[in-house]
Enzyme design. Structure first.
Site, short mmCIF file in Angstrom:
data_model
loop_
_atom_site.label_atom_id
_atom_site.label_comp_id
_atom_site.label_asym_id
_atom_site.label_seq_id
_atom_site.Cartn_x
_atom_site.Cartn_y
_atom_site.Cartn_z
N ASN A 1 3.04 1.57 -2.14
CA ASN A 1 2.94 3.02 -2.08
C ASN A 1 3.92 3.49 -1.01
OD1 ASN A 1 2.33 5.70 -1.87
ND2 ASN A 1 0.21 5.43 -1.19
N TRP A 2 5.06 4.00 -1.48
CA TRP A 2 6.09 4.42 -0.52
C TRP A 2 5.71 5.72 0.19
CZ3 TRP A 2 11.48 3.77 -3.41
CH2 TRP A 2 11.69 2.41 -3.66
N LYS A 3 4.73 6.43 -0.34
CA LYS A 3 4.35 7.75 0.20
C LYS A 3 5.59 8.64 0.25
CE LYS A 3 0.52 5.51 2.48
NZ LYS A 3 -0.46 5.49 3.58
N HIS B 1 -5.63 9.42 -3.61
CA HIS B 1 -5.34 8.81 -2.31
C HIS B 1 -5.98 9.66 -1.22
CE1 HIS B 1 -3.23 7.24 1.15
NE2 HIS B 1 -2.93 6.18 0.41
N GLU C 1 -4.92 10.62 1.51
CA GLU C 1 -4.03 11.65 2.06
C GLU C 1 -4.04 12.89 1.18
OE1 GLU C 1 -0.71 8.99 2.33
OE2 GLU C 1 -1.77 7.89 3.89
N GLU D 1 -9.57 1.80 -0.17
CA GLU D 1 -8.76 1.98 1.03
C GLU D 1 -9.59 2.65 2.11
OE1 GLU D 1 -4.29 2.01 -0.19
OE2 GLU D 1 -5.03 4.06 -0.21
N GLY E 1 -2.56 2.84 7.84
CA GLY E 1 -1.50 3.19 8.79
C GLY E 1 -1.90 3.00 10.24
N SER F 1 -3.29 -1.29 5.93
CA SER F 1 -2.61 -2.21 6.86
C SER F 1 -2.47 -3.63 6.30
CB SER F 1 -3.30 -2.23 8.22
OG SER F 1 -3.27 -0.94 8.80
N GLY G 1 1.10 0.35 1.97
CA GLY G 1 1.94 1.45 2.45
C GLY G 1 3.09 0.92 3.28
N GLY G 2 2.95 0.97 4.60
CA GLY G 2 4.05 0.65 5.52
C GLY G 2 4.79 -0.63 5.21
P1 13P Z 1 -0.73 1.20 5.06
O1 13P Z 1 -0.48 -0.07 4.32
O2 13P Z 1 0.49 1.79 5.69
O3 13P Z 1 -1.90 1.11 5.99
O4 13P Z 1 -1.14 2.29 3.93
C1 13P Z 1 -2.11 1.97 3.03
C2 13P Z 1 -2.10 2.99 1.96
O5 13P Z 1 -2.45 4.13 2.18
C3 13P Z 1 -1.64 2.59 0.63
O6 13P Z 1 -1.92 3.57 -0.32
#
Ligand code: 13P
Length: 254
Positions: free
Chosen positions: A10-12, A98, A100, A170, A176, A216, A237-238
């Site tokens: 997930n590049w966001k 998600h 967010e 999640e 994050g 994470s 994500g990251g």
């Molecule tokens: P991180 O891997 O950066 O914690 O993000 C997780 C996420 O929100 C994937 O959708």
């Protein structure tokens, strides 16, 4: 066949198109050992979907996902993305719910149910995110919290429809933050989710659904987390923005 094992990126809201192209090249051209039961999915910013579709066209087991779509078929909804737009690009997956989007765009369980419906009506597989905030975890009511998310967004579906949904657990406190749920905490919640689904739809459906862990995930913890019996991969994500990290995460699929 057993349920799919999935490494999803997930590049966001990150990267330029040039950076995205370079990252994709660096990941898909590195050796990985995907078997027929394993998938890699890149959930990327909407403007880059066409670019990414072309890049992964020849790659077996590799797919592109949108990070969101709207609940209406078409019309005067400036700025939104319809499922028809996605299917016209050949996109088969979309991330929905998600945390967010729930937090910053007020997406409710009921609104997400509408999005789930329009995706399934158009043969797009939702990657449905659920998970509790820290206050709920501290109060030890995470099971009830996640069960409500599942009930209000998914349990109106037929068994056949639900079987097409991929679930991503999640925990918000692990996103994050560098603070991963322990593999035991992940397993406990994933087993709970599967049991909850089995209660409504039966064990055959529950056992067929991929439940990904997100929060994470990185190369250093992926093997341990993915080795849990009810964890079928990750939504990352990251670490998905770093080629070597994400390649190692793909190779951590069981
Ligand atoms: P991180 O891997 O950066 O914690 O993000 C997780 C996420 O929100 C994937 O959708």
């Amino acid at each position: 066949m057993s349920r799919k094992q999935i490494a999803a990126a997930n590049w966001k809201m990150n990267l330029t198109v040039q950076q995205g192209e370079e990252l994709l090249d660096n990941i898909i051209n590195k050796p990985h050992h995907l078997n027929d039961n394993q998938l890699v999915i890149f959930a990327i910013p909407a403007p880059y979907l066409t670019m990414a579709q072309h890049k992964i066209a020849e790659k077996k087991g590799v797919y592109v996902a949108a990070q969101n779509c709207f609940s209406k078929k078409s019309g005067a909804y400036t700025g939104e993305i319809s499922v028809e737009m996605l299917t016209s690009l050949g996109i088969q997956f979309v991330v929905l719910g998600h945390s967010e989007r729930r937090e910053y765009f007020n997406e409710s369980n009921a609104f997400l149910a509408e999005k789930i419906n329009i995706c399934l009506e158009n043969n797009i597989q939702p990657i449905f995110c659920c998970g509790e905030p820290l206050s709920i975890r501290e109060a030890d009511t995470q099971n009830e919290y996640v069960a409500k998310q599942l009930k209000e967004s998914l349990y109106h579906l037929s068994a056949e429809q639900l079987a097409k949904v991929i679930i991503a657990y999640e925990p918000i406190w692990a996103i994050g933050t560098g603070k991963t749920a322990s593999s035991a905490q992940a397993q406990e919640m994933h087993a709970f989710i599967r049991k909850d689904i089995a209660h409504v739809y039966g064990t055959e459906v529950a056992d067929s659904i991929s439940i990904l862990y997100g929060g994470s995930v990185k190369a250093a913890n992926a093997v341990e987390i993915f080795s849990q019996p009810d964890v079928d991969g990750g939504l990352v994500g990251g670490a998905s923005l770093i080629a070597d990290e994400f390649v190692a995460i793909i190779n951590a699929l069981q």
